[in-house]
Design a protein around this motif. Structure first.
Motif, short mmCIF file in Angstrom:
data_model
loop_
_atom_site.label_atom_id
_atom_site.label_comp_id
_atom_site.label_asym_id
_atom_site.label_seq_id
_atom_site.Cartn_x
_atom_site.Cartn_y
_atom_site.Cartn_z
N PRO A 99 2.13 -2.77 -1.85
CA PRO A 99 1.26 -3.20 -0.76
C PRO A 99 0.61 -4.67 -1.16
CG PRO A 99 0.89 -0.89 -0.73
CD PRO A 99 1.73 -1.37 -2.04
N LEU A 100 0.41 -4.81 -2.48
CA LEU A 100 -0.31 -5.81 -3.07
C LEU A 100 0.56 -7.15 -2.89
CD1 LEU A 100 -2.08 -4.62 -6.35
CD2 LEU A 100 -3.06 -5.27 -4.39
N ASN A 101 1.78 -6.91 -3.03
CA ASN A 101 2.68 -8.05 -2.97
C ASN A 101 2.70 -8.84 -1.67
OD1 ASN A 101 3.35 -7.50 -5.59
ND2 ASN A 101 5.19 -6.70 -5.05
N ALA A 102 2.96 -7.96 -0.49
CA ALA A 102 2.95 -8.87 0.80
C ALA A 102 1.51 -9.10 1.18
CB ALA A 102 3.24 -7.76 1.93
N LEU A 103 0.36 -8.35 0.74
CA LEU A 103 -0.87 -8.85 0.86
C LEU A 103 -1.35 -10.07 0.29
CD1 LEU A 103 -3.13 -5.46 0.79
CD2 LEU A 103 -2.40 -6.85 2.94
N TYR A 104 -0.51 -10.25 -0.87
CA TYR A 104 -1.14 -11.48 -1.87
C TYR A 104 -0.70 -12.72 -1.00
CZ TYR A 104 -1.12 -14.58 -5.41
OH TYR A 104 -1.29 -15.86 -6.34
N TRP A 105 0.56 -12.62 -0.73
CA TRP A 105 1.28 -14.03 0.04
C TRP A 105 0.55 -14.41 1.45
CZ3 TRP A 105 2.88 -16.83 -3.47
CH2 TRP A 105 3.72 -16.40 -4.65
N ASP A 106 0.37 -13.11 2.13
CA ASP A 106 -0.21 -13.13 3.28
C ASP A 106 -1.64 -13.71 3.13
OD1 ASP A 106 -0.24 -12.52 6.21
OD2 ASP A 106 -1.99 -11.35 5.57
N ALA A 157 1.48 -4.31 8.52
CA ALA A 157 1.42 -2.95 8.58
C ALA A 157 0.58 -2.03 7.39
CB ALA A 157 3.28 -2.44 8.25
N VAL A 158 0.57 -2.72 6.25
CA VAL A 158 -0.12 -2.45 5.05
C VAL A 158 -1.50 -2.28 5.45
CG1 VAL A 158 -1.07 -2.92 2.94
CG2 VAL A 158 1.48 -2.90 3.22
N ARG A 159 -1.99 -3.17 6.33
CA ARG A 159 -3.51 -3.29 6.46
C ARG A 159 -3.70 -2.14 7.74
NH1 ARG A 159 -3.06 -9.06 6.46
NH2 ARG A 159 -4.21 -9.60 4.42
N GLU A 160 -2.68 -1.86 8.46
CA GLU A 160 -3.05 -0.96 9.40
C GLU A 160 -2.84 0.28 8.75
OE1 GLU A 160 -0.60 -1.38 13.10
OE2 GLU A 160 -0.69 0.78 13.56
N MET A 161 -1.96 0.76 7.72
CA MET A 161 -2.07 2.11 7.13
C MET A 161 -3.22 2.19 6.24
SD MET A 161 1.90 1.63 5.73
CE MET A 161 1.61 2.10 4.05
#
Ligand code: FAD
Length: 571
Positions: free
Chosen positions: A515-522, A561-565
């Motif tokens: 989850p950290l990867n997508a969150l980071y770029w986002d 999706a990560v944020r929602e989870m």
């Protein structure tokens, strides 16, 4: 008139100069704050038990102590001042913003007077800070002074302070680890040697334990009954020093056993090892049980006696020979009438303590005279705006995993579990996991600040606020020019968490990706306007620029999706 010294619950030091000419001492154990929010049970037990021990210690030393238990300071003052016609109280300036003036009003409203003294439990004074910042006397300092806010309403800082400059200034002024005008060893900072992770067979030195005595047990039973608390409420793992003697013993144990490996593994995270070689001294220092000069001088002295060149001692060598457990706690258990820390009698003593490489001594000293003093002054200068600073406009509530630890993300569940169990996590878990996840997720900095404040045994508003709001959440750039934001690869480099995590640190998008990867770029994409401008993020933005539209779209979808989870407690 009698001179009355009022001491707060974080000023528990019997050797204060202010005590020397006090005829009477007032301590008010106020409970109201803990009725309003669920604090960690260990934090309440620690603070109240330390206050009660301090009361007894002062009385044994011959002081005339009034100990009031009350809902609020106002009620405690009623009890103390009620029977008197007037009283002149003195108080060391509280660390918490505005508290000195509030308390002065409370006393005045009851017919007394309150004089505020410099707080001896910090090494440097507001005047020292002013001299360093070159601000004319009275400006930007002290609650009465006219001042322009340091942090503007949009969270951007009008002025930025650099810890490293402050640190060097304090080294020069105090002479700590100095060789004339030069830093010992020739360098100010050996942090590049302090970023290793230990080999699998290395065992951290045993944590010194101060087993709860009768008074602590009694206090804890009352805390459990009286308050709604958070976190572990069993005393089984409670091992914090609650008296000055124990705090001194904890310092001795640190210097003897943990300091040699403190530097090298300072940034490492290891599953199941919340403490590693950290000093575990913040609870005692922040209560006043230790004066911050003591750990600094003790470490400097140990370096004088056992010092070796930067990096010249490798704790992993001791692991191979099974030697690291040989340094024990009996240095302080002998001849100590309390049974402080004497919990592990079976580690035979006698082995000389390991050498102290300069990077360990310097690294520790920087934390205390650099970071600790620095955050205190930044807090003084930047409050009240600092507490509400939110330059990235982040507003999400903290994910439930922060409260229940229920997540598959190994780094987050480890760190939250350490807090739930002990009210403690070390610096890198605080910064690079607990803050980092919240930062990338988009949590409200004030929410995160409150979470830290409730959950940590060493947390006070003056220390969490700069650390959590400025450093961890980048709510303002008052003390750093870029956020401490990191993807999964940082966690993977500094820990062994990712190997046992169901999420794949090697992947950024799609189900099962860290989850950290997508969150980071986002996060970088989302806050481009603010962050690209800082000029310090150029490299990261060039990587973001390399991503084509479809890759970026997949990243942003995964981040959503990560944020929602996370929000649903399903991360
Ligand atoms: P060690 O690693 O052994 O460090 C030695 C000492 O240096 C500490 O005892 C502490 O007194 C001092 N120190 C190191 N870094 C800092 C810092 N950034 N600010 C102030 N003092 C520092 N520290 C607290 O005392 N209370 C808090 O509530 C707190 N919250 C934090 C929240 C976040 C998000 C971050 C990033 C840091 C926070 N810190 C806090 C600072 C630091 O993480 C802790 O002081 C440290 O982890 C305490 O454990 P230790 O005594 O084993 O530290």
């Amino acid at each position: 008139d009698d001179a009355v010294l009022w001491l707060l619950g974080d000023q528990l030091n019997p050797d204060l100069d202010a005590l020397a000419d006090a005829d009477e001492v007032l301590l008010i154990e106020a409970h109201g704050f803990a009725d309003r929010k669920p604090y960690h049970a260990h934090k309440l037990t620690l603070v109240f038990s330390a206050m009660r021990h301090f009361r007894d210690d002062l009385r044994e030393r011959g002081h005339d102590v009034t100990y009031a238990k009350a809902d609020s300071f106002g009620e405690g003052l009623d009890e103390f001042l009620g029977p008197r016609s007037a009283a002149d109280l003195r108080l060391m300036r509280p660390a918490s913003h505005g508290a000195g003036e509030r308390l002065r009003e409370l006393v005045a409203a009851r017919g007394g007077s309150l004089e505020l003294l410099d707080n001896e439990l910090f090494w440097t004074t507001p005047a020292d800070w002013r001299e360093w910042t070159d601000e004319p006397d009275g400006e930007g300092s002290g609650p009465d002074a006219e001042r322009e806010p340091i942090v503007a309403e949009d969270g951007t800082a009008e002025r930025r302070y650099r810890q490293e400059d402050w640190y060097r200034h304090v080294r020069r002024e105090t002479g700590v680890l100095m060789d004339g005008d030069e830093p010992v060893g020739g360098e100010w900072n050996y942090d590049d040697l302090n970023q290793e992770t230990p080999p699998d067979d290395w065992e951290p030195p045993e944590r010194p334990r101060f087993d709860p005595d009768e008074l602590t047990r009694e206090t804890h039973a009352w805390v459990r009954e009286r308050f709604d608390t958070w976190g572990s409420d069993s005393l089984d793992v409670f091992a914090w020093p609650v008296t000055r003697e124990e705090a001194r013993a904890a310092l001795d144990a640190f210097v003897r056993d943990r300091l040699p490996s403190f530097g090298r593994y300072e940034d490492a995270m290891v599953a199941g090892e919340p403490f590693l070689s950290h000093s575990l001294l913040s609870p005692a220092i922040n209560l006043g049980l230790l004066d911050p000069r003591e750990p600094v001088r003790a470490v400097e002295e140990a370096y004088g006696e056992r010092g070796v060149e930067p990096g010249a001692y490798d704790p992993a060598d001791d692991a191979a020979s099974g030697g690291s457990g040989a340094t024990t706690l009996d240095a302080f258990s002998e001849g100590d009438e309390s049974d402080a820390g004497a919990d592990d009698g079976d580690d035979a003593g006698g082995t000389d303590p390991a050498p102290v490489p300069l990077n360990a001594a310097e690294g520790f000293i920087r934390q205390v005279i650099g970071w600790r003093e620095f955050t205190r002054h930044v807090y003084r200068e930047a409050m009240p705006e600092l507490a509400a600073a939110n330059q990235l406009d982040q507003s999400r509530a903290l994910p439930p995993a922060y409260w229940d630890g229920d997540t598959d993300m190994r780094c987050l569940s480890e760190a939250v579990d350490h807090v739930r169990e002990y009210g403690y996590a070390h610096h890198i878990e605080r910064l690079m996991v607990l803050s980092n996840v919240a930062l990338l997720y988009g949590a409200d900095p004030a929410d995160l600040n409150e979470w830290f404040h409730l959950g940590f045994v060493d947390a006070y508003h003056w220390v969490t606020t700069p650390n959590v709001v400025a450093m961890g959440s980048f709510g303002t750039d008052v003390l750093s020019s870029k956020p401490y934001a990191a993807s999964g690869s940082y966690v993977n480099r500094m820990s062994d968490y990712c190997t046992s995590c169901p999420y794949a640190v090697s992947r950024t998008t799609g189900e099962g990706a860290c989850p950290l990867n997508a969150l980071y770029w986002d996060f970088l994409a989302e806050h481009e306007e603010t962050l690209r401008e800082t000029g310090r993020m150029g490299l990261m933005y060039s990587h973001l620029d390399d991503k084509d539209d479809s890759e970026l779209a997949a990243i942003r979808e995964r981040a959503g999706a990560v944020r929602e989870m996370a929000a649903n407690g399903e991360l």
